[in-house]
Design an enzyme around this catalytic site. Structure first.
Site, PDB file in Angstrom:
ATOM      1  CB  ILE A  26      43.864  -3.845  66.392  1.00  0.00           C
ATOM      2  CG1 ILE A  26      43.155  -3.402  67.667  1.00  0.00           C
ATOM      3  CG2 ILE A  26      44.045  -5.364  66.295  1.00  0.00           C
ATOM      4  CD1 ILE A  26      43.464  -4.196  68.878  1.00  0.00           C
ATOM      5  CD  GLU A  54      35.351  -6.498  77.446  1.00  0.00           C
ATOM      6  OE1 GLU A  54      34.412  -5.847  76.953  1.00  0.00           O
ATOM      7  OE2 GLU A  54      36.124  -6.038  78.304  1.00  0.00           O
ATOM      8  CB  THR A  82      32.408 -12.476  56.781  1.00  0.00           C
ATOM      9  OG1 THR A  82      32.487 -13.897  56.722  1.00  0.00           O
ATOM     10  CG2 THR A  82      33.748 -11.878  56.377  1.00  0.00           C
ATOM     11  CD  GLU A  94      28.952 -13.714  53.793  1.00  0.00           C
ATOM     12  OE1 GLU A  94      29.778 -13.084  54.485  1.00  0.00           O
ATOM     13  OE2 GLU A  94      27.978 -13.171  53.242  1.00  0.00           O
TER      14      GLU A  94
END
Lengths: 387, 360
Positions: free
Chosen positions: A126, A243, A370, A372
């Site tokens: 990817i 998924e 992330t 965060e």
């Protein structure tokens, strides 16, 4: 309310376990380690064929994309069981590229790429992130200029995992520099061996090697543009809903726990009698139950065809942070033996698994969005905090 | 796996929420705290409207529900921080009804409001595993129980004691002069007593297994109170950060604030699953001591973190008692200690650490 699995799911879990025990040989595990999950080795190729034959790779895909449209819970059960035994069940080529191709590719592209993916002949790396486009992915700058019959690509990607083992790269490029930055991105497929592509290995803390890829006047033919021109952002953001059921499994964490206890039982029985050690283990079991709750909650929501970004984020944060905390405590309990790697042989606890899992824990916290960003998603979309 | 309420249960929750919000203003709760009494008016309403009977069979005047309905009721009452013995009476009544054969008359009395029965378990040794309070052959109880919630409000105590037949549960008329309740002030500001039984008359209503079931049920139902404290504190905190402005923008727009709230939200979400899983397992008779202990340990650990983060995000506004936040702080910590602290519960889990981890 009923907090138990219906019999058909338990039967399926048994079926998966039986399959795993048939295939889980030291030779397969060795090949898996060596090939870093890329597939393609002789044993893994046969294993994936067997997995295909079972129909488990695509069982939850919608029928119009060639799946059986089974309830996503089946996928959840499979992922959890495979994760417990650390068996491969498809990398991003199967879970991300194939569904995107099935959804957004034209008929010719589907015919050209999908059979190779399902046969295991094609593996995709990817190519999204760039040195200056990580969490802010839409800032990507790798440029594709239109030329006769195709595109010329200039730029650089990073974290192009499996690039060295893959046949193709699933590449996000900038095809428009005017307007909003996410509206000028297109998706293309490029063969890894194409002239102008350079691959540089980046060994990581986990032992896994990822790659940096450089694109110097790389030609990509028109027929390799996937979806509409400048329509790449939607493809990147879209994933088959099902998924997401196993996005943060409990299975591998539970396995870490079981292996730790097994080691203490057999190699350090005195430690296992220590009330402090037992208390720490009890706390791990409690933490596991908290995570299991969030993982199942997320899976059930998806199985009900609902979308809850907050619940998915919770499962992701919880699993990735627990992975660090559990292995950290496990190493503390093992003492200096906790730092030994599998090469230390018999002295190492559970083949050095606690320390290797500890080393690989950072990527799950910052990768895949992330933690965060996930916490801000929870605040805004689950708790209703205004932004 | 079905993690959601049925439509009927949802309706019940909404009805209860509306009823309690209208009938129990926080000013009424403050009055109870200041006057050190329980909310007898609300208790009478809960009986009268049949809410108390929800988890019991209709043959004895109940609403044919089970543990989940008990959970909904406790959750809603606890979200108002109401000073009523809801967990205590439901723990006693469910134990009597399910584990003490021949007790349907007293359970019927509880449901019609003529009896208020609360458990009396802990003694000076502060242990759920051993009690020394003695019952003589004629049923006279001698000894002391501690931390008895709502002891002075109750008409009867369901007391764990040791008789000639071994440990069991005994029903005592609390109005017997041989029963002396001495109130003890607590952080939670709900009525609690040390109780002396000086030869009080009792009848043995349950055996050793009933005494164990009492603890399991009390522990599970207390988890519902903890869940309610967590949710109430979280919801109030989110609402506050959405309107309170500093530096020209709402607090909720600051990432540091969002991330604290997200952690509170994660605790609330995992706790909800664990609590209702425990209740469902009790209903299906498959709950284990370890499961209930893990759940209680988890919530007892989570609640102080959640409510104190709520205070952090409220700043001085949440620190003054004019604000309603403190109810959930003090009740939450008190309930975290009740029916087994996190440490006591982890000790139960620690006994079985060799068992494989449950992951599906």
């Amino acid at each position: 309310m009923e907090f138990c699995w219906q019999p058909e799911y338990l039967t399926f879990r048994d079926e998966v376990e039986t399959f795993i025990h048939e295939w889980r040989t030291p030779e397969l595990l060795k090949e898996q380690r060596e090939r870093e999950g890329a597939g393609g080795g002789p044993i893994l190729t046969r294993y994936y064929e067997a997995l295909q034959e079972k129909g488990w790779m695509k069982m939850c895909w919608p029928p119009d994309l060639g799946g059986e449209g089974r309830n996503p819970i089946y996928r959840f059960i499979m992922v959890e069981t495979m994760e417990y035994w650390q068996m491969p069940y498809g990398n991003l080529t199967y879970t991300s590229v194939a569904p995107a191709l099935a959804l957004h590719g034209n008929d010719e592209q589907k015919k050209r790429f999908l059979p190779g993916i399902w046969d295991g002949d094609y593996t995709f790396a990817i190519g999204y992130s760039e040195p200056n486009a990580g969490t802010d992915l839409a800032a990507l700058r790798t440029r594709a200029e239109k030329v006769d019959g195709g595109w010329i690509v200039q730029g650089q990607k990073i974290w192009t995992s499996l690039a060295a083992q893959s046949t193709h790269i699933w590449l996000a490029v900038r095809t428009d520099t005017e307007g909003p930055k996410h509206a000028g991105i297109s998706l293309m497929i490029v063969e890894t061996k194409t002239e102008g592509i350079t691959i540089r290995p980046l060994p990581t803390l986990s032992g896994f090697v990822t790659y940096e890829t450089f694109y110097d006047n790389v030609f990509i033919p028109d027929e390799n543009l996937i979806g509409p021109l400048n329509g790449g952002w939607n493809i990147i953001m879209h994933a088959l809903n099902h998924e997401r059921v196993g996005l943060s499994p409990t299975g591998n964490l539970a396995r870490n726990y079981d292996l730790l206890v097994d080691h203490l039982k057999n190699k350090a029985p005195e430690k296992l009698k220590d009330p402090v050690v037992r208390n720490r283990l009890a706390e791990m079991k409690m933490q596991l139950q908290r995570h299991r709750a969030l993982a199942i909650r997320n899976a059930i929501t998806i199985a009900q065809d609902d979308v809850s970004p907050g619940q998915a984020s919770m499962a992701k944060i919880s699993g990735s942070e627990l992975r660090y905390r559990m292995t950290n405590t496990a190493m503390d309990l093992l003492g200096r033996a906790g730092a030994l790697t599998d090469e230390a042989g018999d002295l190492a606890a559970s083949d050095g698994r606690q320390q290797s899992t500890w080393r690989s824990s950072p990527i799950l916290r910052f990768g895949g969005g992330t933690n965060e960003v996930q916490r801000s998603i929870i605040a805004a979309r689950h708790l209703g905090m205004s932004r | 796996m079905d993690l959601d309420y049925t439509e009927t249960q949802e309706l019940l929750r909404d009805t209860l929420r509306g009823f309690l919000e209208a009938e129990v203003p926080f000013s009424q709760v403050r009055e109870c705290e200041i006057e050190k009494r329980s909310d007898d008016k609300l208790w009478a309403q809960l009986v009268e409207h049949g809410y108390l009977g929800l988890p019991f069979p209709s043959t004895i005047g109940g609403g044919d529900g089970g543990f989940v309905e008990a959970g909904i009721l406790i959750e809603e009452v606890s979200r108002r921080a109401a000073v009523v013995p809801i967990v205590e009476v439901l723990t006693a009544a469910i134990t009597l009804q399910r584990h003490c054969p021949g007790s349907s008359e007293v359970v019927g009395d509880i449901l019609n409001g003529s009896a208020i029965v609360v458990p009396a378990v802990l003694e000076a040794n502060d242990s759920f595993d051993s009690f020394e309070l003695a019952a003589s052959a004629d049923g006279a109880l001698r000894g002391e129980k501690r931390f008895v919630d709502y002891a002075a409000v109750a008409t009867h105590h369901l007391v764990s004691a040791v008789g000639a037949e071994g440990p069991g549960l005994y029903l005592v008329d609390a109005r017997d002069p041989a029963v002396k309740c001495e109130p003890i002030p607590t952080l939670g500001r709900t009525p609690q007593s040390v109780v002396r039984y000086d030869g009080a008359a009792s009848i043995r209503v349950g055996e050793r297994d009933a005494a164990a079931a009492l603890v399991q049920i009390g522990r599970a139902l207390t988890c519902v109170q903890l869940l309610a404290c967590m949710d109430a504190s979280l919801e109030q905190t989110v609402a506050y950060t959405n309107v309170r402005e500093q530096f020209g923008r709402p607090l909720s727009t600051f990432q540091a604030v969002q991330h604290h709230a997200a952690d509170m939200g994660m605790h609330a979400e995992s706790s909800r699953f664990l609590v209702y899983e425990a209740l469902d397992c009790l209903e299906r008779d498959v709950a284990t001591d370890e499961q209930i202990a893990v759940t209680k340990a988890s919530l007892s650990r989570a609640v102080p973190d959640v409510v104190m983060t709520g205070h952090q995000l409220h700043g001085g506004q949440g620190y003054i008692e004019e604000n309603d936040l403190y109810f959930f702080t003090i009740r939450g910590k008190d309930r975290a200690l009740a029916w087994g602290t996190a440490e006591e519960c982890l000790e139960i889990v620690a006994a079985n650490v060799e068992d494989k981890a449950q992951w599906l």
